[in-house]
Design a protein around this motif. Structure first.
Motif, mmCIF file in Angstrom:
data_model
loop_
_atom_site.group_PDB
_atom_site.id
_atom_site.type_symbol
_atom_site.label_atom_id
_atom_site.label_comp_id
_atom_site.label_asym_id
_atom_site.label_seq_id
_atom_site.Cartn_x
_atom_site.Cartn_y
_atom_site.Cartn_z
ATOM 1 N N LYS A 118 -2.421 6.770 8.318
ATOM 2 C CA LYS A 118 -2.052 5.515 7.664
ATOM 3 C C LYS A 118 -1.226 5.775 6.402
ATOM 4 C CE LYS A 118 -4.136 1.233 5.976
ATOM 5 N NZ LYS A 118 -5.187 0.265 6.254
ATOM 6 N N MET A 151 2.060 -4.254 -4.101
ATOM 7 C CA MET A 151 2.883 -5.444 -4.372
ATOM 8 C C MET A 151 2.413 -6.633 -3.555
ATOM 9 S SD MET A 151 6.350 -4.214 -2.339
ATOM 10 C CE MET A 151 7.195 -5.799 -2.304
ATOM 11 N N GLY A 192 -0.947 -0.414 4.263
ATOM 12 C CA GLY A 192 -1.785 -1.500 4.770
ATOM 13 C C GLY A 192 -1.251 -2.827 4.247
ATOM 14 N N ILE A 193 -1.465 -3.881 5.014
ATOM 15 C CA ILE A 193 -0.952 -5.204 4.642
ATOM 16 C C ILE A 193 -2.084 -6.220 4.701
ATOM 17 C CG2 ILE A 193 0.740 -7.004 5.214
ATOM 18 C CD1 ILE A 193 2.434 -4.828 6.536
ATOM 19 N N ARG A 216 -7.705 -4.700 -2.845
ATOM 20 C CA ARG A 216 -8.481 -5.220 -1.711
ATOM 21 C C ARG A 216 -7.774 -4.944 -0.390
ATOM 22 N NH1 ARG A 216 -8.666 -10.295 -1.247
ATOM 23 N NH2 ARG A 216 -7.226 -11.019 -2.847
ATOM 24 N N GLY A 217 -8.573 -4.572 0.619
ATOM 25 C CA GLY A 217 -8.036 -4.373 1.964
ATOM 26 C C GLY A 217 -8.519 -5.481 2.885
ATOM 27 N N ARG A 218 -8.220 -5.351 4.166
ATOM 28 C CA ARG A 218 -8.672 -6.355 5.131
ATOM 29 C C ARG A 218 -10.183 -6.243 5.329
ATOM 30 N NH1 ARG A 218 -7.048 -5.669 10.288
ATOM 31 N NH2 ARG A 218 -7.410 -7.863 10.709
ATOM 32 N N PHE A 248 -9.157 -1.029 -1.361
ATOM 33 C CA PHE A 248 -7.932 -0.277 -1.063
ATOM 34 C C PHE A 248 -7.642 0.661 -2.223
ATOM 35 C CE2 PHE A 248 -3.364 0.441 -0.717
ATOM 36 C CZ PHE A 248 -3.226 0.708 0.636
ATOM 37 N N SER A 296 -5.954 -6.742 -8.952
ATOM 38 C CA SER A 296 -5.387 -6.783 -7.604
ATOM 39 C C SER A 296 -4.183 -7.720 -7.652
ATOM 40 C CB SER A 296 -6.441 -7.321 -6.624
ATOM 41 O OG SER A 296 -5.854 -8.041 -5.570
ATOM 42 N N THR A 297 -3.061 -7.291 -7.127
ATOM 43 C CA THR A 297 -1.866 -8.153 -7.161
ATOM 44 C C THR A 297 -2.105 -9.413 -6.314
ATOM 45 O OG1 THR A 297 -0.871 -6.869 -5.373
ATOM 46 C CG2 THR A 297 -0.201 -6.290 -7.611
ATOM 47 N N ASN A 298 -2.827 -9.264 -5.197
ATOM 48 C CA ASN A 298 -3.113 -10.456 -4.374
ATOM 49 C C ASN A 298 -4.001 -11.445 -5.122
ATOM 50 O OD1 ASN A 298 -1.722 -9.379 -2.146
ATOM 51 N ND2 ASN A 298 -3.228 -10.208 -0.713
ATOM 52 N N GLN A 355 -4.051 -0.445 -9.298
ATOM 53 C CA GLN A 355 -4.963 -1.592 -9.199
ATOM 54 C C GLN A 355 -6.388 -1.062 -9.381
ATOM 55 O OE1 GLN A 355 -3.306 -4.699 -5.979
ATOM 56 N NE2 GLN A 355 -3.902 -2.770 -5.049
ATOM 57 N N ASN A 370 -9.082 1.996 4.549
ATOM 58 C CA ASN A 370 -8.415 1.030 3.689
ATOM 59 C C ASN A 370 -8.255 1.574 2.308
ATOM 60 O OD1 ASN A 370 -7.885 -1.517 5.178
ATOM 61 N ND2 ASN A 370 -9.972 -1.066 5.726
ATOM 62 N N ILE A 419 0.985 -5.763 0.015
ATOM 63 C CA ILE A 419 1.401 -4.513 0.672
ATOM 64 C C ILE A 419 1.029 -3.320 -0.197
ATOM 65 C CG2 ILE A 419 3.429 -3.203 1.462
ATOM 66 C CD1 ILE A 419 4.765 -5.948 1.957
HETATM 67 C C1 BTN Z 1 -5.531 -3.018 4.575
HETATM 68 O O1 BTN Z 1 -5.057 -1.974 4.981
HETATM 69 O O2 BTN Z 1 -6.697 -3.366 4.840
HETATM 70 C C2 BTN Z 1 -4.709 -3.902 3.699
HETATM 71 C C3 BTN Z 1 -4.479 -3.284 2.380
HETATM 72 C C4 BTN Z 1 -3.619 -4.141 1.474
HETATM 73 C C5 BTN Z 1 -3.493 -3.554 0.098
HETATM 74 C C6 BTN Z 1 -2.522 -4.323 -0.760
HETATM 75 S S1 BTN Z 1 -2.117 -3.456 -2.229
HETATM 76 C C7 BTN Z 1 -1.344 -4.861 -2.888
HETATM 77 C C8 BTN Z 1 -2.181 -6.054 -2.496
HETATM 78 N N1 BTN Z 1 -3.233 -6.276 -3.475
HETATM 79 C C9 BTN Z 1 -4.437 -6.051 -2.964
HETATM 80 O O3 BTN Z 1 -5.514 -6.158 -3.600
HETATM 81 N N2 BTN Z 1 -4.354 -5.706 -1.695
HETATM 82 C C10 BTN Z 1 -2.977 -5.692 -1.225
#
Ligand code: BTN
Length: 279
Positions: free
Chosen positions: A134, A84, A137-138, A68-70, A75, A42-44, A64, A279, A157
């Motif tokens: 959709k 990114m 997602g951020i 991960r999403g919210r 995701f 995951s980039t985050n 990835q 997500n 993102i």
């Molecule tokens: C959402 O819609 O819940 C948010 C999704 C965010 C996905 C991005 S992809 C790049 C970054 N790395 C992750 O693991 N998640 C975010």
């Protein structure tokens, strides 16, 4: 994780493959170090866990394995998408944190509009939609060691860019789409990532100088949640409400069935009768 390449500055060659050089060829500033991976968990998570990733860095991956999403969701992060994480150069203080996700949502919409020519909507808090589905997602995360000012702000993102409909599966196709499916054209990922970076730079400059009126107006104009019957979901809490407006820090002001008016700043607002949460 495979094949990390790092780039700083401006590449000269055009028509490059999706890569840090390709992205840099569309950026005319040297404000960012780009880290490009073919594959990452995951980039985050990478930005959170890697000490050497600092303000101004952008981590990009082609895929990835644990996107991960919210709200603890996963995701979908297969080939063709943009994944990114952007760390702003600006210092973000505690009072600005509430607005980060909102201005970034607008920045992504403006980048898509500039690059692809379609005008996305926003479903509160931060789903970017095209034709009601959709497209992006951020996930904004902050790393703190002290009390108020975060050490790192990570804006994650995920944009559905060149994925084909069948990569989403039947269920997801009902509520998600890609820019390719919307336009029928292959998206230039280098150009779109560079445009997102440029728009995020502008958004953080505005946030830093507390001049976010344009972003609030854009957000309110695009927000499909306003005026709708929604379910407000926060952990175990789920209640019906009417979405009234977006306040000056991008909180959603809602009226519950019993007449109580509150401003929601976290959780989820699903629009009743439309789509689901994806997500
Ligand atoms: C959402 O819609 O819940 C948010 C999704 C965010 C996905 C991005 S992809 C790049 C970054 N790395 C992750 O693991 N998640 C975010």
């Amino acid at each position: 994780m495979k094949n990390a390449s790092v780039g700083v500055g401006m590449a000269q060659i055009s028509d490059l493959p999706y890569s840090s050089g390709g992205i840099l060829s569309h950026l005319n500033n040297k404000n960012h170090r780009l880290f490009f991976f073919d594959e990452i968990s995951s980039t985050n998570s990478y930005c959170k866990d890697t000490e050497s990733i600092v303000s101004g860095d952008v981590v990009i991956a082609k895929t990835q394995s644990q996107g991960r999403g919210r709200i603890g969701r996963s995701f979908l992060s297969g080939e063709g998408g943009i994944f990114m994480s952007y760390l702003p150069n600006e210092k973000i203080t505690g009072d600005m944190l509430l607005s980060v996700t909102g201005v970034c949502g607008v920045a992504v919409c403006l980048a898509i509009e500039e690059c692809i020519g379609v005008s996305p909507d926003i479903k509160w808090m931060n789903d970017v939609l095209v034709d009601g589905k959709k497209i992006c997602g951020i996930l904004t995360e902050a790393v703190f060691s002290g009390e108020e000012t975060p050490d790192k702000i990570i804006v994650g993102i995920g944009i559905n860019a060149n994925q084909r409909r069948n990569s989403f599966g039947d269920e997801l196709s009902e509520i998600a789409t890609s820019l390719y499916e919307v336009t029928g054209k292959e998206i230039d990922l280098n150009l779109l990532v560079a445009t997102v970076i440029r728009q995020l730079d502008k958004a953080f400059t505005a946030l830093n100088s507390k001049k976010i009126e344009k972003y609030l107006a854009e957000y309110r104009g695009r927000c499909v949640t306003i005026g709708k019957r929604i379910n407000v979901i926060m952990g175990e809490f789920c209640q019906e409400a009417s979405a009234l407006s977006v306040d000056d820090t991008f909180g959603l002001t809602v009226k519950f069935e019993d007449g109580t008016v509150e401003t929601v700043r976290s959780g989820e607002a699903t629009i009743r009768g439309i789509g689901g949460s994806y997500n």
